[in-house]
Design an enzyme around this catalytic site. Sequence first.
Site, PDB file in Angstrom:
ATOM      1  N   SER A 120      -0.101  -1.802  -1.464  1.00  0.00           N
ATOM      2  CA  SER A 120       0.791  -2.119  -0.332  1.00  0.00           C
ATOM      3  C   SER A 120       1.151  -3.595  -0.306  1.00  0.00           C
ATOM      4  CB  SER A 120       0.105  -1.823   1.002  1.00  0.00           C
ATOM      5  OG  SER A 120      -0.375  -0.535   1.068  1.00  0.00           O
ATOM      6  N   HIS A 141       5.272   2.356  -4.255  1.00  0.00           N
ATOM      7  CA  HIS A 141       4.653   2.297  -2.923  1.00  0.00           C
ATOM      8  C   HIS A 141       5.158   3.457  -2.076  1.00  0.00           C
ATOM      9  CE1 HIS A 141       4.237   0.455   1.237  1.00  0.00           C
ATOM     10  NE2 HIS A 141       3.018   0.636   0.795  1.00  0.00           N
ATOM     11  N   GLU A 153       9.031   2.849  -2.452  1.00  0.00           N
ATOM     12  CA  GLU A 153       9.531   1.560  -2.924  1.00  0.00           C
ATOM     13  C   GLU A 153       9.071   1.365  -4.367  1.00  0.00           C
ATOM     14  OE1 GLU A 153       9.646  -1.620   0.441  1.00  0.00           O
ATOM     15  OE2 GLU A 153       7.748  -0.556   0.610  1.00  0.00           O
ATOM     16  N   ASN A 191       6.833  -3.071   4.571  1.00  0.00           N
ATOM     17  CA  ASN A 191       5.754  -3.715   5.332  1.00  0.00           C
ATOM     18  C   ASN A 191       6.116  -5.124   5.804  1.00  0.00           C
ATOM     19  OD1 ASN A 191       3.900  -1.645   5.590  1.00  0.00           O
ATOM     20  ND2 ASN A 191       3.031  -2.004   3.558  1.00  0.00           N
TER      21      ASN A 191
HETATM   22  N1  LIG Z   1      -3.006   4.178   4.090  1.00  0.00           N
HETATM   23  C1  LIG Z   1      -1.735   3.799   4.041  1.00  0.00           C
HETATM   24  O1  LIG Z   1      -0.975   3.912   5.009  1.00  0.00           O
HETATM   25  C2  LIG Z   1      -1.162   3.260   2.750  1.00  0.00           C
HETATM   26  C3  LIG Z   1       0.227   3.338   2.545  1.00  0.00           C
HETATM   27  C4  LIG Z   1       0.759   2.911   1.324  1.00  0.00           C
HETATM   28  C5  LIG Z   1      -0.091   2.373   0.361  1.00  0.00           C
HETATM   29  N2  LIG Z   1      -1.432   2.278   0.600  1.00  0.00           N
HETATM   30  C6  LIG Z   1      -2.286   1.746  -0.480  1.00  0.00           C
HETATM   31  O2  LIG Z   1      -2.854   2.856  -1.174  1.00  0.00           O
HETATM   32  C7  LIG Z   1      -4.145   2.501  -1.683  1.00  0.00           C
HETATM   33  C8  LIG Z   1      -5.179   3.471  -1.158  1.00  0.00           C
HETATM   34  O3  LIG Z   1      -5.181   3.435   0.237  1.00  0.00           O
HETATM   35  P1  LIG Z   1      -5.842   4.593   1.116  1.00  0.00           P
HETATM   36  O4  LIG Z   1      -5.380   4.366   2.495  1.00  0.00           O
HETATM   37  O5  LIG Z   1      -5.619   5.908   0.465  1.00  0.00           O
HETATM   38  O6  LIG Z   1      -7.404   4.192   0.972  1.00  0.00           O
HETATM   39  P2  LIG Z   1      -8.687   5.121   1.191  1.00  0.00           P
HETATM   40  O7  LIG Z   1      -9.795   4.177   1.518  1.00  0.00           O
HETATM   41  O8  LIG Z   1      -8.373   6.240   2.105  1.00  0.00           O
HETATM   42  O9  LIG Z   1      -8.944   5.759  -0.259  1.00  0.00           O
HETATM   43  C9  LIG Z   1      -9.324   5.013  -1.390  1.00  0.00           C
HETATM   44  C10 LIG Z   1     -10.133   5.936  -2.269  1.00  0.00           C
HETATM   45  O10 LIG Z   1     -10.311   5.321  -3.553  1.00  0.00           O
HETATM   46  C11 LIG Z   1     -11.577   5.697  -4.020  1.00  0.00           C
HETATM   47  N3  LIG Z   1     -11.964   4.808  -5.117  1.00  0.00           N
HETATM   48  C12 LIG Z   1     -12.445   3.562  -5.073  1.00  0.00           C
HETATM   49  N4  LIG Z   1     -12.671   3.102  -6.321  1.00  0.00           N
HETATM   50  C13 LIG Z   1     -12.308   4.100  -7.184  1.00  0.00           C
HETATM   51  C14 LIG Z   1     -12.304   4.258  -8.590  1.00  0.00           C
HETATM   52  N5  LIG Z   1     -12.741   3.282  -9.375  1.00  0.00           N
HETATM   53  N6  LIG Z   1     -11.842   5.419  -9.111  1.00  0.00           N
HETATM   54  C15 LIG Z   1     -11.400   6.406  -8.310  1.00  0.00           C
HETATM   55  N7  LIG Z   1     -11.408   6.330  -6.954  1.00  0.00           N
HETATM   56  C16 LIG Z   1     -11.859   5.190  -6.413  1.00  0.00           C
HETATM   57  C17 LIG Z   1     -12.469   5.618  -2.792  1.00  0.00           C
HETATM   58  O11 LIG Z   1     -13.684   6.319  -2.972  1.00  0.00           O
HETATM   59  C18 LIG Z   1     -11.550   6.245  -1.740  1.00  0.00           C
HETATM   60  O12 LIG Z   1     -11.733   7.644  -1.652  1.00  0.00           O
HETATM   61  C19 LIG Z   1      -4.371   1.038  -1.272  1.00  0.00           C
HETATM   62  O13 LIG Z   1      -3.954   0.197  -2.305  1.00  0.00           O
HETATM   63  C20 LIG Z   1      -3.460   0.888  -0.059  1.00  0.00           C
HETATM   64  O14 LIG Z   1      -3.071  -0.444   0.170  1.00  0.00           O
HETATM   65  C21 LIG Z   1      -1.993   2.734   1.759  1.00  0.00           C
END
Ligand SMILES: NC(=O)c1ccc[n+]([C@@H]2O[C@H](COP(=O)([O-])OP(=O)(O)OC[C@H]3O[C@@H](n4cnc5c(N)ncnc54)[C@H](O)[C@@H]3O)[C@@H](O)[C@H]2O)c1
Length: 291
Positions: A120, A141, A153, A191
């Site tokens: 993000s 994204h 994006e 964002n």
């Molecule tokens: N939540 C949102 O609204 C949103 C929107 C767009 C982008 N993002 C981005 O997406 C990404 C994930 O966000 P999220 O909200 O899903 O986080 P989250 O915490 O819900 O999930 C992350 C997952 O990654 C896993 N993980 C960590 N290390 C790992 C590895 N080495 N191999 C495999 N899995 C691993 C964790 O165990 C966890 O289940 C981030 O970069 C975030 O910035 C989030």
Amino acid sequence: MDKPLTVGILGAGTMGTGIATVTARAGHRTILRDLTEAAVQAGVGRVRQFLDKSVELGKMPAEQRDAAAAGLTGTTGLDDLAECDIVVEAVFEDVALKAELFGRLDDICAPTTLFHTNTSTLSVTAIAAGSSRPERVVGTHYCNPAPLMRLVEVARARQTSDEAYHATTEFLAGLGKVTVTTRDTPGFIVNRFLIPFENDCIRALEAGLGTVESIDQAVTRGLGHPMGPFTLLDIVGLEIHRAVSLSLYEQLRDARFAPPPLVEQMVAAGHLGRKTGRGFYTYDEPRMFGT
Ligand SMILES: NC(=O)c1ccc[n+]([C@@H]2O[C@H](COP(=O)([O-])OP(=O)(O)OC[C@H]3O[C@@H](n4cnc5c(N)ncnc54)[C@H](O)[C@@H]3O)[C@@H](O)[C@H]2O)c1
């Protein structure tokens, strides 16, 4: 869709399971990877639940659900992503972790495999630098909830090749997504607008300008947004909003991105939104994807 691909998803959290839903629904063989069996099973379960709900609501034929579910597998092993045409990473927002994972995948996947990062706020260029094929790394994204929101994006790293960029936009179009291309810059487009706006709404609530309900109503009815800021924040998760705000604040040094005190309090109290059953609103049961 021209030809079903094999797509690996790193991270079975909110975004990983959302993106896995999108790729499985589009007919691609989808492999969801997380660190523990419990996380993988929970993620696969959430995808299946969303697909079932789509059939129940008449939004998807049962045959499509069955095909999507049959094409979805989970794993804890990175080696199981060897056959992937595309790997989408959606792990924690940590540049070193994301870069390191792509570096490890260099030795596992074919040289042609595309690496997509769902970061993000981080630099796609810095993440791409962890791979020996940085020209095949692209920022994609997705908006949350990924199965429901059409926009993705697309951010090119400085190293991204034209071929990788075009293959990426074509893949996303096949998923039914609308893409906008953005520079590799903190917060991309969405964002950069959304985070200061949400923080303004939270500060308005803190200042007593209105209630959670009245501010949500003002934004939906008055500004035409499909959902109010507090409804959206509860879907996104308060701890995610805090992390995104802080990351952008640290990079841009603009006070509009700093998370207001109410966010800190809600995170400390575990009032993270739908996933914990309580955020700005309360919910009968924890829910994902806004279903
Ligand atoms: N939540 C949102 O609204 C949103 C929107 C767009 C982008 N993002 C981005 O997406 C990404 C994930 O966000 P999220 O909200 O899903 O986080 P989250 O915490 O819900 O999930 C992350 C997952 O990654 C896993 N993980 C960590 N290390 C790992 C590895 N080495 N191999 C495999 N899995 C691993 C964790 O165990 C966890 O289940 C981030 O970069 C975030 O910035 C989030």
